[in-house]
Each structure stands twice: as structure tokens, then as C-alpha cells.
Design an enzyme around this catalytic site. Structure first.
Site: not given
Ligand code: NAD
Length: 431
Positions: A12, A150, A203, A207, A260
């Protein structure tokens, strides 16, 4: 043009930071993962997402996009700060907010003036208040917190971000509402303005509803298999009801996965429980999905017999859905484990997700890139992800290479009659 920091550059955060840069903003992506940031700075993109690599490089080169581990510097330089860190599930189904809390604390320590802090991560109801409290413990000036969940889908993330179905903006501050509405103005999408808690719930409700549709049609598919009906026709007939609609999520298969749906169904169950609301539909959705992920094994055994010891079985598709390298909670991993537990020799193919899967499967399976080679001497081929390249395979060559002509199609990618004409023993889902 806005100055933006995006905390967390996973699926995201990376798409968010890149797309806002592409829209002409000055964006700094921040992550605690030093290797990820080093790679991004070398132009190595940690995830597969169509069109993303080109956009990242373009915006790095034109100076709109940069990456750092220095959250303090990034926040100080920005007017808008997105939180896009992970919110993984805890063993009891509740959401682990440690990453969000830690990001909020760092943001609070870096604050040097009014900023809008936007929660993009999927977070339980009330997290906006928690973020507000943590920041105000570290910063005494003015700021606003907004919930802006998102909805991008892995596999089409850039396109979804640029052309969203809707944008949800939850805040009680008219100043922050205007800033966020202006930020999204160029996307030409419907913006739903509401309060923080409503935005957070939209959200989860979205989902969990989509997951419910999937489990619903999978259960209908299971009836179809018993009575000799065709679930694809049932789905077609249902979608013509305009209250259900042509884009309803009614494709039967082997269950939903990914990072998700499983997590957000669990999350909403937990939210309902905490608020003493009876929401047992969601328990049934989870049960049904777990059962559906197990539905391939009996089909394989119906063709090869119960004892699968030393059989050669090829699995096409590791990613939880096509066009992504994400294998989190993928149904493929469930069937592969069941096969390995029965001493099957498993060969796997995936156009993109092999590297992500290797960290889980290690050397327990054979990895093969070529579709025809992958079924050489196979007793059965199992289709676990509906990658387009699987649909276009030369079935004559597949038939010739296999030891036995057994195909279990967990995603209904082939035409039943055509498979029969080719001479395959072919089982699919609900047809
Ligand atoms: P992800 O695991 O791919 O990425 C999360 C990132 O955050 C990692 O790179 C991690 O190192 C970083 N991180 C953790 N703690 C941190 C901090 N304190 N400072 C800086 N960086 C930090 O996760 P994602 O799939 O991108 O999901 C993120 C959020 O978005 C979640 O809540 C998820 O539910 C939501 N979301 C995901 C999607 C999807 O399709 N993946 C879609 C919509 C919403």
C-alpha cells in the site's frame, strides 16, 4: 503540490507514495526495513505490481519521489503524513497495532508544525483516537488525524489507486477534510466524507462482505457438484439481478487468501465481539473458506486413490490470485502441504510468485518455469491460481507430457467440454 511522507512502503505505502509523486506531489517514502529502502534507492522494487517499477524510477529521476529510513527528517519535511504500515492479525484474531503505534510515536516526536496525519492502514475502530493520543503525548501543537482506508487490489494496484471506485475521508476537522479532499481532487472519484470511526468501519465491512460473497458462491458450488448443476451459470443468472449486479464477487474457486480478506474478516469478528454484536455470518464465512481450501485433496484422491505416496503432482499457481507475487494465506500452500504430508513429489509453477513462495516452501518442492516440462510424468495437474498464461497453454503438449491425464481445476479456467474432448479426466469447482 503537497509535501507528503508515507510511513511504511509495503504494497500500500509504495503504491501510495509512487502514485502521489506521479500526481505531482513531493513524496518521501519511509520504512524501518533498511534493505528495502537500499533496494528502492538502487531501483530494485520489492513487490511485483504492473507498471509500478517504471513509475517509481520515473518519479525518483524527476525528484518527486525519494525513500529513506529517517522518519524524523521525512515527517519534518512534510505537511501530510500517511501511515501505511502493516496491521497483521494476532493469534486470537485481534489486530496487532504495534507498528501503527510505533509509527505514531515517531511522527509525534518529529512534529514541527500543523500536519494532517492520515491512517491508510486497515485499523480497528477507535485507532484514529489512539494515534491522536500518542501524537499529542509527544507534541503539544495543532494537528489533525484522518482515516482514509485504502481499497487498492494487489495485481491492479496502480490502476486502482489512480482510478478508485471511491475515496473515504473520515475526520471531524473541516480544515483536514479540505486538505485531504483537495489532495484527491485530481482522481475524479466520489469522495465520501464522514467521521473517523465510520471510515474505519467502511473498510472492514467492504472486505468482509466481499469474502462473504466468495464463501456464499463456494457453498453454492458445492451444492452444484452434488446435484449436477453448473455454478458458473448460477452465478451468471444471479448477476443479472440488478440488486446483485454484473460485477458481484461470485466466482467459485478454492477459497480466498491474501493479506487482507482473512485478516479483515477476523478483524470484524473481533470488533463485533468487543461490542457485543452477534455477527455469526462471519464465523460461517471463515469456516466455509477453510473447508474450501481443503476441497482439492478429495478430488485428487477420487482420481488417484487414497494413497498418494510417491505420486507426481504438479501445482500451477502459488500466488493467492493472478498478477501478484503475494502468497500470504494462499490456497496453493494448503494443498501443497497436504500433498507433502502424503509424500507426494510436488512440482510447482508460478509466473511471478516463486521467490515469495521459496521462503515458505524452501526445497520441499521442485520449481519449474516451463508449463509443459512441469507436467512431465505427472499423475495429476492441479490449478490453484487463474494466471492468464495457464489458460493459453497448448493442451495437446500437456496431455502428451503427463503420465496420467488428470486435471483438477480449482479456478474453473478451462472449458469442461474441451477438456473431455482432449481426453482429460477433469474435475473443476461446482460444474
Ligand atoms: P506490508 O506488510 O506489505 O508493508 C508494511 C510495511 O510497513 C513494511 O515494509 C514494514 O517494514 C513497514 N513498517 C512497519 N512498521 C514501520 C514503522 N514503524 N515505520 C516505517 N515502516 C514500518 O503491508 P501492506 O500489504 O502494504 O498493508 C499495509 C496496510 O494496508 C495494512 O493495514 C493492510 O491491511 C492495508 N491494506 C492492504 C492492501 C493490500 O492489498 N496489501 C490493500 C488495502 C489495505
Amino acid at each position: 503540490m503537497q509535501k507528503i511522507a508515507v510511513i511504511g512502503v509495503g504494497y500500500v505505502g509504495l503504491v501510495t507514495s509512487t502514485c502521489f509523486a506521479e500526481l505531482g506531489n513531493q513524496v518521501i517514502g519511509v520504512d524501518i526495513d533498511q534493505k528495502k529502502i537500499d533496494n528502492l534507492n538502487k531501483g530494485i522494487i520489492p513487490i511485483y505490481e504492473a507498471g509500478l517499477t517504471e513509475l517509481v524510477k520515473k518519479n525518483q529521476n524527476n525528484g518527486n519521489l525519494s525513500f529513506t529510513t529517517d522518519i524524523i527528517k521525512a515527517v519534518k519535511a512534510s505537511e501530510i503524513v500517511f501511515i501505511a504500515v502493516g496491521t497483521p492479525p494476532m493469534p486470537d484474531g485481534s489486530v496487532n497495532l504495534d507498528y501503527v503505534k510505533s509509527a505514531a510515536e515517531s511522527i509525534g516526536k518529529a512534529m514541527n508544525g500543523y500536519k494532517v496525519i492520515i491512517n491508510k492502514s486497515t485499523v480497528p475502530i477507535g485507532t484514529g483516537d489512539i494515534v491522536k493520543i500518542i501524537i499529542s503525548q509527544n507534541y503539544k501543537g495543532n494537528f489533525d488525524v484522518v482515516s482514509n482506508p485504502e481499497f487498492l487490489k494487489e495485481g491492479t494496484a496502480v490502476a486502482d489507486f489512480m482510478n478508485p471506485d471511491r475515496i473515504i475521508v473520515g475526520t471531524s476537522s473541516s480544515k483536514a477534510r479540505k486538505i485531504v479532499n483537495d489532495l484527491y481532487a485530481s482522481q475524479n472519484s466520489i469522495i465520501v466524507n464522514t467521521n473517523i470511526k465510520t471510515a474505519e468501519l467502511i473498510k472492514y465491512a467492504s472486505n468482509a462482505f466481499l469474502a462473504t460473497e466468495i464463501s456464499f458462491i463456494n457453498s453454492v458450488a458445492n451444492i452444484c457438484e452434488k446435484i449436477g448443476a453448473d455454478v458458473t451459470k448460477v452465478s451468471e443468472g444471479m448477476k443479472l439481478d440488478h440488486r446483485i449486479g454484473p460485477k458481484a464477487f461470485l466466482n467459485a474457486g478454492i477459497g480466498y487468501g491474501g493479506s487482507c480478506f482473512p485478516k479483515d474478516v477476523k478483524g470484524l469478528i473481533q470488533i463485533a465481539r468487543e461490542n457485543e454484536v452477534h455477527f455469526s455470518i462471519l464465523d460461517a464465512v471463515e469456516d466455509s473458506n477453510a473447508a474450501q481450501k481443503q476441497s482439492l485433496l478429495p478430488k485428487i484422491q477420487s482420481l488417484l486413490g487414497d494413497d498418494l505416496h510417491d505420486k507426481n503432482i504438479t501445482v500451477w499457481g502459488l500466488a493467492f490470485k493472478p498478477n501478484t507475487d503475494d502468497v500470504r494465506e494462499a490456497p496453493s500452500l494448503v494443498i501443497i502441504k497436504q500433498l507433502l504430508d502424503r509424500n507426494v513429489k510436488v512440482t510447482v509453477v508460478d509466473p511471478i510468485a516463486v521467490n515469495s513462495a521459496k521462503s515458505i516452501l524452501k526445497d520441499s518442492v521442485n520449481y519449474e518455469a516451463d508449463l509443459v516440462k512441469s507436467v512431465n510424468n505427472a499423475d495429476c495437474l492441479v490449478i490453484a491460481t487463474e494466471w492468464p498464461e495457464f489458460k493459453n497453454v497448448d493442451l495437446k503438449k500437456i496431455k502428451k507430457a503427463m503420465k496420467k491425464s488428470n486435471i483438477i481445476d480449482g479456478r474453473n479456467i478451462f472449458d469442461k467440454k474441451e477438456m473431455k474432448d482432449f481426453g482429460f479426466e477433469y474435475l473443476s469447482v461446482g460444474r
